[in-house]
Design an enzyme around this catalytic site. Structure first.
Site, PDB file in Angstrom:
ATOM      1  N   LEU A 102       0.866  -1.172   0.000  1.00  0.00           N
ATOM      2  CA  LEU A 102       0.000   0.000   0.000  1.00  0.00           C
ATOM      3  C   LEU A 102       0.904   1.224   0.000  1.00  0.00           C
ATOM      4  O   LEU A 102       1.928   1.236   0.684  1.00  0.00           O
ATOM      5  CB  LEU A 102      -0.902   0.024   1.243  1.00  0.00           C
ATOM      6  CG  LEU A 102      -2.037  -0.998   1.321  1.00  0.00           C
ATOM      7  CD1 LEU A 102      -2.763  -0.859   2.653  1.00  0.00           C
ATOM      8  CD2 LEU A 102      -3.010  -0.825   0.169  1.00  0.00           C
ATOM      9  N   ASP A 103       0.541   2.241  -0.778  1.00  0.00           N
ATOM     10  CA  ASP A 103       1.312   3.480  -0.779  1.00  0.00           C
ATOM     11  C   ASP A 103       1.388   4.051   0.635  1.00  0.00           C
ATOM     12  O   ASP A 103       0.523   3.796   1.484  1.00  0.00           O
ATOM     13  CB  ASP A 103       0.661   4.523  -1.687  1.00  0.00           C
ATOM     14  CG  ASP A 103       0.669   4.096  -3.149  1.00  0.00           C
ATOM     15  OD1 ASP A 103       1.501   3.238  -3.496  1.00  0.00           O
ATOM     16  OD2 ASP A 103      -0.157   4.609  -3.914  1.00  0.00           O
ATOM     17  N   LYS A 104       2.404   4.863   0.858  1.00  0.00           N
ATOM     18  CA  LYS A 104       2.555   5.520   2.152  1.00  0.00           C
ATOM     19  C   LYS A 104       1.331   6.377   2.468  1.00  0.00           C
ATOM     20  O   LYS A 104       0.924   6.504   3.621  1.00  0.00           O
ATOM     21  CB  LYS A 104       3.817   6.382   2.146  1.00  0.00           C
ATOM     22  CG  LYS A 104       4.206   6.935   3.505  1.00  0.00           C
ATOM     23  CD  LYS A 104       5.576   7.593   3.462  1.00  0.00           C
ATOM     24  CE  LYS A 104       6.000   8.050   4.854  1.00  0.00           C
ATOM     25  NZ  LYS A 104       7.363   8.645   4.851  1.00  0.00           N
ATOM     26  N   GLU A 105       0.708   6.940   1.403  1.00  0.00           N
ATOM     27  CA  GLU A 105      -0.453   7.819   1.599  1.00  0.00           C
ATOM     28  C   GLU A 105      -1.769   7.053   1.616  1.00  0.00           C
ATOM     29  O   GLU A 105      -2.838   7.664   1.626  1.00  0.00           O
ATOM     30  CB  GLU A 105      -0.507   8.860   0.466  1.00  0.00           C
ATOM     31  CG  GLU A 105       0.752   9.679   0.308  1.00  0.00           C
ATOM     32  CD  GLU A 105       1.789   8.990  -0.595  1.00  0.00           C
ATOM     33  OE1 GLU A 105       1.448   7.938  -1.152  1.00  0.00           O
ATOM     34  OE2 GLU A 105       2.915   9.494  -0.704  1.00  0.00           O
ATOM     35  N   THR A 106      -1.702   5.710   1.594  1.00  0.00           N
ATOM     36  CA  THR A 106      -2.919   4.884   1.581  1.00  0.00           C
ATOM     37  C   THR A 106      -3.042   4.131   2.901  1.00  0.00           C
ATOM     38  O   THR A 106      -2.060   3.604   3.419  1.00  0.00           O
ATOM     39  CB  THR A 106      -2.882   3.876   0.417  1.00  0.00           C
ATOM     40  OG1 THR A 106      -2.736   4.596  -0.812  1.00  0.00           O
ATOM     41  CG2 THR A 106      -4.149   3.047   0.367  1.00  0.00           C
TER      42      THR A 106
END
Length: 337
Positions: free
Chosen positions: A180-184
């Site tokens: 998962l992206d850091k922003e997700t």
């Protein structure tokens, strides 16, 4: 005369003391080196980690093995490797070539694994599903925003440190199944079972992932339909020997639902796993993702977790899903291409 007798007595005493000390040290040394003094029940030490390129010593030259690794065709516990000097732990780490598990590399390097109670080698082959499930750890984690899906503890905000801060201390080395992206935020599966990423994320047995998406403005119904049918995006490959290569291609058709209460919110279910795919799909139709949250994966959800940072070991029902996914993937491998 007395001094002569005294000298004889002193010399005799020195000889006795020296002989006594020699006898004592000899006995001690013999006892120290006596194999019978060791515990008969002592466990043999685990094999030391070996260089990744040695996994292929019987099938490829060193140069060929190094090229396989450099080309990104090798994964260790589901993570791509690009260093021939990386070390792997025998009978623990799962090494794959082009998504296929490399079997028997420990024996090729003359390494002996752990024994069972009868003194026979434990069977940890991938076909032994029940034994393997008991061997590995499986955890689901509500990943908070700001956590990076890497096990490299040199990187700030890595997922392993985050889990420990949230009270999770696995007994074995674990890694994420996918990223998962850091922003997700949202559901992230963590495991020590290197078979699971291959079974759940690759080939024709890829498992669906469902996301909630908040956009910068309400979506027009026509744009929602375009997303369902597929849009052309450019992504960077992350695995399977193509790492770093750009791919420009339409996304596969996928279910997309728009919230009736809030037209800025979508639910998108993907089988593909292209890098930053949801964000790029929305960009392709002129929108920007404000928040992104994974709500389910592998037929599992976050219902029994309280919020970001919470985690739990998989339940019996969830473990049945894992076993089914692994079994299906193995049966597919046996069927051949």
């Amino acid at each position: 005369m007395m001094s002569f007798i005294a000298r004889i007595f002193i010399c005799f005493s020195v000889v006795v003391v020296y002989a006594s000390g020699f006898s004592s040290s000899t006995t001690s040394s013999s006892s120290f080196g006596d194999p019978s003094s060791a515990s008969l029940n002592a466990e043999p030490s685990s094999p030391e980690p070996i260089r990744l390129n040695k996994v292929f010593k019987k099938t490829h030259s060193r140069r060929q093995a190094d090229k396989l690794i450099a080309d990104g065709r090798i994964t260790v516990n589901g993570e791509p490797s690009h260093s021939a000097g990386q070390r792997v732990v025998p009978f623990e780490d799962v090494v794959c070539l082009d998504g296929n598990i490399v079997e028997g590399w420990e024996a090729m390097n003359h390494l002996q694994g752990p024994k069972n109670e009868e003194g026979s080698p434990k069977d940890r082959k991938r076909g032994d599903a029940e034994g393997a499930l008991d061997t590995f750890e499986y955890i689901k984690y509500w990943k908070p925003l700001g956590v990076t899906c890497t096990t490299d503890r040199r990187i700030e905000d890595n997922v392993i440190d985050a889990l420990e801060e949230d009270g999770c201390y696995p007994k074995t080395r674990i890694f994420p199944v996918g990223r998962l992206d850091k922003e997700t935020s949202g559901l992230l599966l963590m495991t020590s079972d290197g078979r699971l990423p291959n079974a759940a994320l690759r080939g024709r047995f890829k498992q669906p992932k469902t996301y909630l998406v908040w956009t910068n403005r309400p979506l027009h119904p026509d744009d929602v339909q375009i997303l369902r049918e597929g849009v052309v995006i450019t992504t960077v490959a992350q695995r399977d020997g193509n790492r770093g290569k750009e791919l420009t291609a339409p996304t596969l058709p996928c279910p997309v639902r728009q919230s009736k209460q809030n037209p800025r919110v979508l639910e998108i279910t993907l089988v593909e796993g292209r890098n930053r795919q949801v964000r790029k799909m929305l960009e392709a139709v002129g929108y920007r993702v404000i928040d992104l949250h994974r709500r389910s994966f592998l037929q599992m959800n976050l219902d029994n977790l309280e919020g970001p940072g919470d985690w739990a070991k998989l339940s019996k029902e969830e473990m049945k899903i894992v076993e089914e996914v692994l079994s299906t993937a193995e049966e597919g491998d046996d069927d051949g291409p």
